[in-house]
Design a protein around this motif. Structure first.
Motif, PDB file in Angstrom:
ATOM      1  N   GLY B  32     -37.423  -0.474  18.457  1.00 52.22           N
ATOM      2  CA  GLY B  32     -38.295  -0.427  17.295  1.00 52.22           C
ATOM      3  C   GLY B  32     -37.781   0.408  16.154  1.00 52.22           C
ATOM      4  N   ASP B  33     -38.254   0.070  15.006  1.00 50.96           N
ATOM      5  CA  ASP B  33     -37.857   0.685  13.752  1.00 50.96           C
ATOM      6  C   ASP B  33     -38.813   1.834  13.465  1.00 50.96           C
ATOM      7  N   TYR B  34     -38.758   2.857  14.335  1.00 59.21           N
ATOM      8  CA  TYR B  34     -39.758   3.917  14.276  1.00 59.21           C
ATOM      9  C   TYR B  34     -39.157   5.263  13.893  1.00 59.21           C
ATOM     10  N   TYR B  35     -40.018   6.101  13.317  1.00 61.64           N
ATOM     11  CA  TYR B  35     -39.690   7.494  13.090  1.00 61.64           C
ATOM     12  C   TYR B  35     -40.531   8.324  14.069  1.00 61.64           C
ATOM     13  N   TRP B  36     -39.857   9.072  14.918  1.00 63.51           N
ATOM     14  CA  TRP B  36     -40.538   9.893  15.934  1.00 63.51           C
ATOM     15  C   TRP B  36     -40.738  11.275  15.322  1.00 63.51           C
ATOM     16  N   SER B  37     -42.016  11.674  15.172  1.00 63.28           N
ATOM     17  CA  SER B  37     -42.380  12.744  14.249  1.00 63.28           C
ATOM     18  C   SER B  37     -43.054  13.935  14.912  1.00 63.28           C
ATOM     19  N   GLU B  48     -49.189  19.845   8.184  1.00 68.45           N
ATOM     20  CA  GLU B  48     -47.857  20.107   7.648  1.00 68.45           C
ATOM     21  C   GLU B  48     -46.834  19.276   8.421  1.00 68.45           C
ATOM     22  N   TRP B  49     -46.099  18.430   7.705  1.00 65.97           N
ATOM     23  CA  TRP B  49     -45.042  17.644   8.334  1.00 65.97           C
ATOM     24  C   TRP B  49     -43.863  18.541   8.665  1.00 65.97           C
ATOM     25  N   ILE B  50     -43.384  18.472   9.902  1.00 70.17           N
ATOM     26  CA  ILE B  50     -42.247  19.277  10.326  1.00 70.17           C
ATOM     27  C   ILE B  50     -40.958  18.494  10.164  1.00 70.17           C
ATOM     28  N   GLY B  51     -41.000  17.224  10.610  1.00 67.52           N
ATOM     29  CA  GLY B  51     -39.818  16.397  10.496  1.00 67.52           C
ATOM     30  C   GLY B  51     -39.909  15.194  11.411  1.00 67.52           C
ATOM     31  N   TYR B  52     -38.900  14.320  11.332  1.00 68.61           N
ATOM     32  CA  TYR B  52     -38.834  13.213  12.269  1.00 68.61           C
ATOM     33  C   TYR B  52     -37.406  12.762  12.487  1.00 68.61           C
ATOM     34  N   ILE B  53     -37.261  12.000  13.563  1.00 68.09           N
ATOM     35  CA  ILE B  53     -35.974  11.433  13.918  1.00 68.09           C
ATOM     36  C   ILE B  53     -36.125   9.925  13.946  1.00 68.09           C
ATOM     37  N   TYR B  54     -35.225   9.233  13.281  1.00 68.04           N
ATOM     38  CA  TYR B  54     -35.244   7.784  13.231  1.00 68.04           C
ATOM     39  C   TYR B  54     -34.685   7.247  14.538  1.00 68.04           C
ATOM     40  N   TYR B  55     -35.027   6.027  14.872  1.00 70.74           N
ATOM     41  CA  TYR B  55     -34.573   5.472  16.134  1.00 70.74           C
ATOM     42  C   TYR B  55     -33.040   5.414  16.195  1.00 70.74           C
ATOM     43  N   VAL B  94     -51.621  24.006  16.005  1.00 72.30           N
ATOM     44  CA  VAL B  94     -51.643  22.848  16.892  1.00 72.30           C
ATOM     45  C   VAL B  94     -50.477  21.962  16.469  1.00 72.30           C
ATOM     46  N   TYR B  95     -49.645  21.606  17.432  1.00 73.66           N
ATOM     47  CA  TYR B  95     -48.491  20.771  17.152  1.00 73.66           C
ATOM     48  C   TYR B  95     -48.761  19.361  17.671  1.00 73.66           C
ATOM     49  N   TYR B  96     -48.590  18.394  16.773  1.00 71.42           N
ATOM     50  CA  TYR B  96     -48.793  16.995  17.124  1.00 71.42           C
ATOM     51  C   TYR B  96     -47.456  16.243  17.085  1.00 71.42           C
ATOM     52  N   CYS B  97     -47.259  15.359  18.038  1.00 70.52           N
ATOM     53  CA  CYS B  97     -46.200  14.374  17.875  1.00 70.52           C
ATOM     54  C   CYS B  97     -46.864  13.082  17.412  1.00 70.52           C
TER      55      CYS B  97
END
Lengths: 111, 118
Positions: B32-37, B48-55, B94-97
């Motif tokens: 999938g064409d996802y960003y894991w965040s 607050e956005w921390i970051g993400y990694i693309y597939y 609180v940290y969310y993925c």
């Protein structure tokens, strides 16, 4: 201080309509899609609107989104007590330090 | 339906490294064409956005945290992880993925509270 500006709170009676604004700039709202999230107390945020005005499957049409220039608006009609929550707008900011940004959040009270 | 679950220590000492893992179920992290965040929310405050990694493996970080953040993927375990170094009390949250699939974060984990304190 959030990059996107939302009113801290809004309120309306059950059955009424409310709008929540989200103001940004040309580097974020002006040139990117806006999404909206609902966060009920003690729970994770939930996507309500994406691509400015599209609703994911399962989101009732009482929720709507729009965008004009560097501002976006979330509309909720037929307010229910279960709609009491915090609402956040979000978008990509394409400035030199490109990153995702969220509004500070708006607390909706259904009187 | 893809589901996410965060895990990791609930208490971290100042100056140490915060490490969290997000386990993906109901789908493969390789597809999938996802960003894991990763997104966080200090008590009583906003997101607050921390970051993400693309597939594909490319990473994107919040400039305000970039010097301290690493996000990685472990395809063998169907997990992705967050490391935040040199933490202070300001990192208590609180940290969310979450998954970003439609230029929006459409799937979220339940969140995990991390407190930074000695």
């Amino acid at each position: 201080q959030s990059v996107l500006t939302q009113p801290p709170s809004v309120s309306a009676a059950p059955g009424q309509k409310v709008t929540i604004s989200c103001s940004g700039s040309s580097s974020n709202i002006g040139n990117n899609y806006v999404s909206w999230y609902q966060q009920l107390p003690g729970t994770a945020p939930k996507l309500l609107i994406y691509d400015n005005n599209k609703r994911p499957s399962g989101i009732p049409d009482r929720f709507s989104g729009s965008k004009s220039g560097t501002s976006a608006t979330l509309g909720i009609t037929g307010l229910q007590t279960g709609d009491e929550a915090d609402y956040y707008c979000g978008t990509w900011d394409s400035s030199l330090s490109a990153h995702w940004v969220f509004g500070g959040g708006t607390k909706l009270t259904v009187l | 339906q893809v589901q996410l679950q965060e895990s990791g220590p609930g208490l971290v000492k100042p100056s140490q490294t915060l490490s969290l893992t997000c386990t993906v179920s109901g789908g493969s992290i390789s597809s999938g064409d996802y960003y894991w965040s990763w997104i966080r929310q200090p008590p009583g405050k906003g997101l607050e956005w921390i970051g993400y990694i693309y597939y594909s493996g490319s990473t994107y970080y919040n400039p305000s945290l970039k010097s301290r953040v690493t996000i990685s993927v472990d395809t063998s375990k169907n997990q992705f992880s967050l490391k935040l170094s040199s933490v202070t009390a300001a990192d208590t949250a609180v940290y969310y993925c979450a998954i970003n699939r439609m230029d929006a974060f459409d799937i979220w984990g339940q969140g995990t509270m991390v407190t930074v304190s000695s």
